[in-house]
Design a protein around this motif. Structure first.
Motif, PDB file in Angstrom:
ATOM      1  N   TRP A 128     -17.122   1.676 -14.892  1.00  0.00           N
ATOM      2  CA  TRP A 128     -17.028   0.986 -13.604  1.00  0.00           C
ATOM      3  C   TRP A 128     -15.745   0.164 -13.496  1.00  0.00           C
ATOM      4  CZ3 TRP A 128     -19.135   2.642  -9.539  1.00  0.00           C
ATOM      5  CH2 TRP A 128     -20.352   3.312  -9.596  1.00  0.00           C
ATOM      6  N   THR A 129     -15.239  -0.329 -14.612  1.00  0.00           N
ATOM      7  CA  THR A 129     -13.953  -1.035 -14.583  1.00  0.00           C
ATOM      8  C   THR A 129     -12.843  -0.078 -14.165  1.00  0.00           C
ATOM      9  OG1 THR A 129     -14.688  -2.568 -16.298  1.00  0.00           O
ATOM     10  CG2 THR A 129     -12.312  -2.371 -15.952  1.00  0.00           C
ATOM     11  N   PHE A 130     -12.848   1.124 -14.751  1.00  0.00           N
ATOM     12  CA  PHE A 130     -11.833   2.108 -14.365  1.00  0.00           C
ATOM     13  C   PHE A 130     -12.010   2.581 -12.929  1.00  0.00           C
ATOM     14  CE2 PHE A 130     -10.919   2.511 -18.922  1.00  0.00           C
ATOM     15  CZ  PHE A 130      -9.531   2.462 -18.867  1.00  0.00           C
ATOM     16  N   VAL A 131     -13.251   2.683 -12.463  1.00  0.00           N
ATOM     17  CA  VAL A 131     -13.487   3.035 -11.057  1.00  0.00           C
ATOM     18  C   VAL A 131     -12.855   1.973 -10.151  1.00  0.00           C
ATOM     19  CG1 VAL A 131     -15.274   3.248  -9.266  1.00  0.00           C
ATOM     20  CG2 VAL A 131     -15.560   4.412 -11.461  1.00  0.00           C
ATOM     21  N   GLY A 132     -13.049   0.712 -10.495  1.00  0.00           N
ATOM     22  CA  GLY A 132     -12.440  -0.374  -9.716  1.00  0.00           C
ATOM     23  C   GLY A 132     -10.923  -0.338  -9.755  1.00  0.00           C
ATOM     24  N   LEU A 133     -10.358  -0.050 -10.914  1.00  0.00           N
ATOM     25  CA  LEU A 133      -8.895   0.039 -11.018  1.00  0.00           C
ATOM     26  C   LEU A 133      -8.351   1.207 -10.197  1.00  0.00           C
ATOM     27  CD1 LEU A 133      -8.458  -0.767 -14.809  1.00  0.00           C
ATOM     28  CD2 LEU A 133      -7.782  -2.204 -12.864  1.00  0.00           C
ATOM     29  N   TYR A 134      -9.055   2.344 -10.229  1.00  0.00           N
ATOM     30  CA  TYR A 134      -8.629   3.487  -9.419  1.00  0.00           C
ATOM     31  C   TYR A 134      -8.739   3.169  -7.926  1.00  0.00           C
ATOM     32  CZ  TYR A 134      -7.740   6.964 -13.001  1.00  0.00           C
ATOM     33  OH  TYR A 134      -7.195   7.664 -14.043  1.00  0.00           O
ATOM     34  N   ALA A 135      -9.761   2.426  -7.532  1.00  0.00           N
ATOM     35  CA  ALA A 135      -9.897   2.036  -6.127  1.00  0.00           C
ATOM     36  C   ALA A 135      -8.732   1.142  -5.711  1.00  0.00           C
ATOM     37  CB  ALA A 135     -11.225   1.327  -5.891  1.00  0.00           C
ATOM     38  N   CYS A 136      -8.348   0.214  -6.577  1.00  0.00           N
ATOM     39  CA  CYS A 136      -7.182  -0.642  -6.280  1.00  0.00           C
ATOM     40  C   CYS A 136      -5.913   0.197  -6.164  1.00  0.00           C
ATOM     41  CB  CYS A 136      -7.007  -1.698  -7.361  1.00  0.00           C
ATOM     42  SG  CYS A 136      -8.285  -2.956  -7.366  1.00  0.00           S
ATOM     43  N   ALA A 137      -5.747   1.155  -7.070  1.00  0.00           N
ATOM     44  CA  ALA A 137      -4.571   2.030  -7.017  1.00  0.00           C
ATOM     45  C   ALA A 137      -4.569   2.854  -5.731  1.00  0.00           C
ATOM     46  CB  ALA A 137      -4.543   2.946  -8.231  1.00  0.00           C
ATOM     47  N   PHE A 138      -5.737   3.322  -5.316  1.00  0.00           N
ATOM     48  CA  PHE A 138      -5.847   4.087  -4.074  1.00  0.00           C
ATOM     49  C   PHE A 138      -5.361   3.260  -2.887  1.00  0.00           C
ATOM     50  CE2 PHE A 138      -8.385   5.177  -0.310  1.00  0.00           C
ATOM     51  CZ  PHE A 138      -8.006   6.500  -0.148  1.00  0.00           C
ATOM     52  N   LEU A 139      -5.754   2.010  -2.842  1.00  0.00           N
ATOM     53  CA  LEU A 139      -5.328   1.136  -1.747  1.00  0.00           C
ATOM     54  C   LEU A 139      -3.821   0.863  -1.800  1.00  0.00           C
ATOM     55  CD1 LEU A 139      -8.289  -1.392  -1.769  1.00  0.00           C
ATOM     56  CD2 LEU A 139      -7.866   0.442  -0.115  1.00  0.00           C
ATOM     57  N   MET A 140      -3.286   0.675  -2.989  1.00  0.00           N
ATOM     58  CA  MET A 140      -1.850   0.388  -3.107  1.00  0.00           C
ATOM     59  C   MET A 140      -0.998   1.599  -2.776  1.00  0.00           C
ATOM     60  SD  MET A 140      -1.515  -2.179  -6.343  1.00  0.00           S
ATOM     61  CE  MET A 140      -2.550  -1.285  -7.484  1.00  0.00           C
ATOM     62  N   VAL A 141      -1.414   2.790  -3.199  1.00  0.00           N
ATOM     63  CA  VAL A 141      -0.641   4.002  -2.923  1.00  0.00           C
ATOM     64  C   VAL A 141      -0.612   4.269  -1.421  1.00  0.00           C
ATOM     65  CG1 VAL A 141      -0.632   6.518  -3.213  1.00  0.00           C
ATOM     66  CG2 VAL A 141      -0.916   5.038  -5.177  1.00  0.00           C
ATOM     67  N   GLY A 142      -1.664   3.899  -0.730  1.00  0.00           N
ATOM     68  CA  GLY A 142      -1.689   4.078   0.723  1.00  0.00           C
ATOM     69  C   GLY A 142      -0.616   3.278   1.446  1.00  0.00           C
ATOM     70  N   ARG A 143      -0.058   2.282   0.784  1.00  0.00           N
ATOM     71  CA  ARG A 143       0.994   1.463   1.395  1.00  0.00           C
ATOM     72  C   ARG A 143       2.398   1.980   1.101  1.00  0.00           C
ATOM     73  NH1 ARG A 143      -0.287  -3.378   3.766  1.00  0.00           N
ATOM     74  NH2 ARG A 143       1.900  -3.779   3.440  1.00  0.00           N
ATOM     75  N   LEU A 144       2.512   3.018   0.265  1.00  0.00           N
ATOM     76  CA  LEU A 144       3.825   3.606  -0.010  1.00  0.00           C
ATOM     77  C   LEU A 144       4.296   4.385   1.205  1.00  0.00           C
ATOM     78  CD1 LEU A 144       3.574   5.057  -3.621  1.00  0.00           C
ATOM     79  CD2 LEU A 144       4.893   3.096  -2.868  1.00  0.00           C
ATOM     80  N   HIS A 145       5.528   4.198   1.557  1.00  0.00           N
ATOM     81  CA  HIS A 145       6.101   4.930   2.681  1.00  0.00           C
ATOM     82  C   HIS A 145       7.407   5.577   2.233  1.00  0.00           C
ATOM     83  CE1 HIS A 145       3.220   3.253   5.476  1.00  0.00           C
ATOM     84  NE2 HIS A 145       3.463   2.080   4.954  1.00  0.00           N
ATOM     85  N   VAL A 146       7.436   6.887   2.289  1.00  0.00           N
ATOM     86  CA  VAL A 146       8.627   7.642   1.919  1.00  0.00           C
ATOM     87  C   VAL A 146       9.386   7.965   3.193  1.00  0.00           C
ATOM     88  CG1 VAL A 146       9.488   9.723   0.819  1.00  0.00           C
ATOM     89  CG2 VAL A 146       7.436   8.607  -0.052  1.00  0.00           C
ATOM     90  N   PRO A 147      10.680   7.574   3.263  1.00  0.00           N
ATOM     91  CA  PRO A 147      11.442   7.875   4.464  1.00  0.00           C
ATOM     92  C   PRO A 147      11.592   9.390   4.646  1.00  0.00           C
ATOM     93  CG  PRO A 147      12.841   6.875   2.777  1.00  0.00           C
ATOM     94  CD  PRO A 147      11.454   6.877   2.257  1.00  0.00           C
ATOM     95  N   GLN A 148      11.382   9.834   5.851  1.00  0.00           N
ATOM     96  CA  GLN A 148      11.506  11.240   6.185  1.00  0.00           C
ATOM     97  C   GLN A 148      12.842  11.477   6.871  1.00  0.00           C
ATOM     98  OE1 GLN A 148       9.053  13.507   5.321  1.00  0.00           O
ATOM     99  NE2 GLN A 148       8.157  11.735   4.299  1.00  0.00           N
ATOM    100  N   HIS A 149      13.592  12.410   6.361  1.00  0.00           N
ATOM    101  CA  HIS A 149      14.904  12.721   6.936  1.00  0.00           C
ATOM    102  C   HIS A 149      14.817  14.051   7.664  1.00  0.00           C
ATOM    103  CE1 HIS A 149      16.647   9.427   4.724  1.00  0.00           C
ATOM    104  NE2 HIS A 149      16.064   9.891   3.611  1.00  0.00           N
ATOM    105  N   ASP A 150      15.321  14.073   8.883  1.00  0.00           N
ATOM    106  CA  ASP A 150      15.348  15.303   9.660  1.00  0.00           C
ATOM    107  C   ASP A 150      16.619  16.052   9.297  1.00  0.00           C
ATOM    108  OD1 ASP A 150      14.945  17.312  11.438  1.00  0.00           O
ATOM    109  OD2 ASP A 150      15.261  16.108  13.230  1.00  0.00           O
ATOM    110  N   GLU A 151      16.490  17.151   8.560  1.00  0.00           N
ATOM    111  CA  GLU A 151      17.635  17.917   8.089  1.00  0.00           C
ATOM    112  C   GLU A 151      18.249  18.767   9.196  1.00  0.00           C
ATOM    113  OE1 GLU A 151      18.959  17.582   5.131  1.00  0.00           O
ATOM    114  OE2 GLU A 151      17.422  16.174   4.461  1.00  0.00           O
ATOM    115  N   ALA A 152      17.553  18.934  10.327  1.00  0.00           N
ATOM    116  CA  ALA A 152      18.044  19.808  11.401  1.00  0.00           C
ATOM    117  C   ALA A 152      19.207  19.180  12.148  1.00  0.00           C
ATOM    118  CB  ALA A 152      16.911  20.108  12.377  1.00  0.00           C
ATOM    119  N   HIS A 153      19.363  17.875  12.094  1.00  0.00           N
ATOM    120  CA  HIS A 153      20.423  17.223  12.875  1.00  0.00           C
ATOM    121  C   HIS A 153      21.613  16.925  12.051  1.00  0.00           C
ATOM    122  CE1 HIS A 153      16.931  16.225  15.554  1.00  0.00           C
ATOM    123  NE2 HIS A 153      17.749  16.940  16.305  1.00  0.00           N
TER     124      HIS A 153
END
Length: 75
Positions: A50-75
């Protein structure tokens, strides 16, 4: 994550991958520490799980805040 880390810092891809591999090694090292601490506090196998389940849940929430910039290669 191996593809996301360099995309977050395209000018420093090597440093991004170094941080990724360091974090992976740190997770393997700290995982045994989590088990040791939970067992030392009197928990059993279920408490460790259950400790690892909680840690994975925290990681899930933190990864959701990652934003990778998207570059439009067509322009």
């Amino acid at each position: 994550m191996g593809a996301i880390m360099p995309a977050l810092e395209p000018q420093h891809r090597g440093a991004a991958m170094a941080m990724y591999t360091t974090a992976a090694g740190g997770a393997a090292f700290l995982g045994t520490g989590v088990v040791a601490v939970v067992l030392a506090l009197g928990g059993g196998g279920a408490a460790v799980t259950w400790t690892f389940v909680g840690l994975y849940a925290c990681a899930f929430l933190m990864v959701g805040r990652l934003h990778v910039p998207q570059h439009d290669e067509a322009h």
